[in-house]
Design a protein around this motif. Sequence first.
Motif, short mmCIF file in Angstrom:
data_model
loop_
_atom_site.label_atom_id
_atom_site.label_comp_id
_atom_site.label_asym_id
_atom_site.label_seq_id
_atom_site.Cartn_x
_atom_site.Cartn_y
_atom_site.Cartn_z
N LEU A 113 4.26 -4.63 4.47
CA LEU A 113 2.84 -4.85 4.25
C LEU A 113 2.02 -4.01 5.23
N THR A 114 1.00 -3.36 4.70
CA THR A 114 0.11 -2.59 5.57
C THR A 114 -0.95 -3.53 6.15
N GLU A 115 -1.64 -3.06 7.18
CA GLU A 115 -2.71 -3.86 7.75
C GLU A 115 -3.81 -4.10 6.72
N LEU A 116 -4.07 -3.12 5.87
CA LEU A 116 -5.06 -3.29 4.81
C LEU A 116 -4.66 -4.43 3.87
N GLU A 117 -3.39 -4.48 3.49
CA GLU A 117 -2.91 -5.56 2.62
C GLU A 117 -3.02 -6.91 3.31
N LEU A 118 -2.68 -6.96 4.60
CA LEU A 118 -2.82 -8.20 5.35
C LEU A 118 -4.28 -8.65 5.41
N LYS A 119 -5.19 -7.70 5.60
CA LYS A 119 -6.61 -8.03 5.64
C LYS A 119 -7.11 -8.53 4.29
N GLU A 120 -6.60 -7.98 3.20
CA GLU A 120 -6.98 -8.43 1.86
C GLU A 120 -6.51 -9.88 1.63
N ILE A 121 -5.29 -10.17 2.04
CA ILE A 121 -4.75 -11.54 1.93
C ILE A 121 -5.59 -12.48 2.78
N GLU A 122 -5.88 -12.06 4.01
CA GLU A 122 -6.67 -12.87 4.93
C GLU A 122 -8.08 -13.12 4.38
N ARG A 181 -8.96 -13.29 1.18
CA ARG A 181 -8.84 -14.30 0.13
C ARG A 181 -8.68 -15.69 0.74
#
Length: 94
Positions: free
Chosen positions: A2-11, A13
């Motif tokens: 997971l990229t930081e961008l993906e983690l931020k998107e999950i966070e 939501r």
Amino acid sequence: MLTELELKEIEKRLNNSTKGNWIPMIEGITHDSGSDFIMTNVKNSTDFKNPERGNDIELTGGTKDDIIFIANAKQDISKLLTEIRKLKTTANNV
């Protein structure tokens, strides 16, 4: 990975969802009569009179286990994000 961008998107939501803990309310387990639902922004299943309590989430077509999973996902995802970031930091420092 997971990229930081993906983690931020999950966070994002997670943070945009109804605030507070989500508690599965299952007939026969947490209460004696009524439907199964998810109680929001409470400490536990006995906190139903909390004036800060959020709107209940009611689902159709799911099982009791689905309700338990969805309710706990609110807390579980937050813990997983913290652990993933901790592991990524540790891996980057090695």
